[in-house]
Design a protein around this motif. Structure first.
Motif, mmCIF file in Angstrom:
data_model
loop_
_atom_site.group_PDB
_atom_site.id
_atom_site.type_symbol
_atom_site.label_atom_id
_atom_site.label_comp_id
_atom_site.label_asym_id
_atom_site.label_seq_id
_atom_site.Cartn_x
_atom_site.Cartn_y
_atom_site.Cartn_z
ATOM 1 N N PRO A 165 0.837 -1.202 0.000
ATOM 2 C CA PRO A 165 0.000 0.000 0.000
ATOM 3 C C PRO A 165 0.876 1.257 0.000
ATOM 4 C CG PRO A 165 -0.699 -1.568 1.681
ATOM 5 C CD PRO A 165 0.625 -2.047 1.190
ATOM 6 N N LYS A 166 0.342 2.340 -0.527
ATOM 7 C CA LYS A 166 1.049 3.613 -0.475
ATOM 8 C C LYS A 166 1.329 3.962 0.991
ATOM 9 C CE LYS A 166 1.338 5.300 -4.731
ATOM 10 N NZ LYS A 166 2.617 5.653 -5.376
ATOM 11 N N GLY A 167 2.488 4.492 1.236
ATOM 12 C CA GLY A 167 2.859 4.867 2.598
ATOM 13 C C GLY A 167 3.775 3.857 3.252
ATOM 14 N N PHE A 168 3.769 2.618 2.777
ATOM 15 C CA PHE A 168 4.692 1.637 3.327
ATOM 16 C C PHE A 168 6.093 1.899 2.779
ATOM 17 C CE2 PHE A 168 7.178 -2.222 3.168
ATOM 18 C CZ PHE A 168 6.964 -2.791 4.407
ATOM 19 N N SER A 203 -6.595 -1.413 -1.038
ATOM 20 C CA SER A 203 -7.555 -1.285 0.065
ATOM 21 C C SER A 203 -6.947 -1.602 1.422
ATOM 22 C CB SER A 203 -8.752 -2.215 -0.181
ATOM 23 O OG SER A 203 -9.413 -1.879 -1.379
ATOM 24 N N GLY A 204 -5.664 -1.949 1.453
ATOM 25 C CA GLY A 204 -4.986 -2.218 2.706
ATOM 26 C C GLY A 204 -5.228 -3.598 3.269
ATOM 27 N N VAL A 245 -0.576 2.002 -5.131
ATOM 28 C CA VAL A 245 0.304 1.010 -4.526
ATOM 29 C C VAL A 245 1.740 1.342 -4.904
ATOM 30 C CG1 VAL A 245 -1.451 -0.811 -4.575
ATOM 31 C CG2 VAL A 245 0.154 -0.587 -6.482
ATOM 32 N N THR A 246 2.667 0.696 -4.218
ATOM 33 C CA THR A 246 4.085 0.886 -4.521
ATOM 34 C C THR A 246 4.716 -0.481 -4.779
ATOM 35 O OG1 THR A 246 4.150 2.804 -3.047
ATOM 36 C CG2 THR A 246 6.272 1.855 -3.701
ATOM 37 N N ALA A 247 5.606 -0.533 -5.742
ATOM 38 C CA ALA A 247 6.306 -1.776 -6.063
ATOM 39 C C ALA A 247 7.764 -1.662 -5.627
ATOM 40 C CB ALA A 247 6.223 -2.067 -7.554
ATOM 41 N N TYR A 248 8.174 -2.553 -4.726
ATOM 42 C CA TYR A 248 9.562 -2.575 -4.260
ATOM 43 C C TYR A 248 10.222 -3.884 -4.700
ATOM 44 C CZ TYR A 248 8.641 1.330 -1.054
ATOM 45 O OH TYR A 248 8.332 2.550 -0.516
#
Length: 297
Positions: A169-172, A230-231, A249-252
């Motif tokens: 999720p965004k923010g992680f 949606s977390g 979302v973020t992709a790491y």
């Protein structure tokens, strides 16, 4: 050239009814029924079970269907070769692909191919990795895109090595700020496709010690992304699955790089048809034009 009865049988199985098969082949349902009755008499056993729910193959029918499909494929190949000798560009190419290839690759490939060969018909089927491999082996499709280990006696061409990422999720933010470690995800819940758990993703899950009780199964790549948005958890997806997805979302990358291998597969008979050979060249050109060499690990 080949008995119409063969085409009638294959079409009935594909469409699920005599009525639908008749529409596809542009004949009457009675003509379909007569053709299959004639074939059953020639062979000496029943091919179809007919009831209110529709039609299905008998056990004997299941045994001979691959041979009938091979005969039809060989006729198509013969006509393509004849057209090729006469200087015509004709034929049909049947493609099978999984969802992210259908979304990200096939529009460009089909458009490029049609510009070069406007008279060649293209048919596309979306399916799972295993079904694509099976359908290619049986000759129901000419070319398949797949990722799972390939045990069938198929010709395979490695197209790309697609890097696998952790979707959050965004923010992680990982503890090191740029890549996922075991400490980042040891208490997290993951959302996967059921088939992924036995594929390339399982290697990542095992390496990062993700417990099975922390896994929820989803339907496809896009639903995984929606659930992560949606977390509800994190996802593990290859680059192609989220490449064109605008989402929150973020992709790491993981701190150790992992990849899935995307193959083009074909059986030894179908790969010889002129239309299929043209499509293989078109697919290779598309990959070379759109994927820099460093992605082909």
């Amino acid at each position: 050239m080949v008995s119409f009865s063969y085409q009638a049988l294959v079409t009935v199985i594909a469409t699920g009814s005599f009525q639908h098969a008749a529409k596809v082949l542009e004949v009457t349902p009675s003509a379909i029924s007569h053709s299959i009755d004639k074939l059953e008499k020639q062979l000496g056993f029943a091919l179809l079970i007919r009831n209110r729910a529709g039609v299905k193959l008998t056990e004997d029918g299941k045994l001979i269907l691959p041979t009938i499909q091979e005969i039809l494929n060989n006729e198509d190949r013969l006509m393509q070769e004849a057209d090729n000798i006469k200087g015509l560009t004709a034929g049909t190419v049947k493609l099978g692909a999984f969802s992210s290839v259908c979304i990200n690759w096939l529009p460009g490939i089909v458009d490029k191919f049609r510009n070069q060969y406007p008279n060649i018909k293209i048919e596309v089927t979306q399916n799972s990795f295993n079904n694509i491999t099976t359908q290619t082996h049986q000759g129901n499709i000419d070319l398949g895109f797949t990722c799972q280990p390939i045990n069938e006696k198929l010709v395979k061409v490695l197209l790309v090595k697609d890097q696998i990422y952790c979707i959050t999720p965004k923010g992680f933010v990982p503890k090191n700020g740029h890549s996922i470690t075991i400490d980042d995800i040891k208490h997290e819940r993951f959302i996967l496709q059921k088939s992924d758990y036995d594929g390339d993703t399982k290697e990542v899950l095992d390496k990062y010690k993700v417990q099975t009780n922390s896994i929820q199964f989803s339907i496809d790549d896009q639903s995984i992304i929606a659930m992560v948005e949606s977390g509800l958890g994190m996802g593990i997806l290859p680059r192609l699955a989220f490449d064109k997805h605008n989402s929150h979302v973020t992709a790491y990358p993981f701190d150790e790089e992992y990849y899935r291998s995307i193959f083009l597969v074909m059986n030894a008979v179908q790969m010889k048809t002129p239309a299929t050979q043209k499509m293989v060249r078109c697919i290779k050109e598309f990959i070379n034009e759109n994927y820099p060499a460093q992605l082909l690990k």
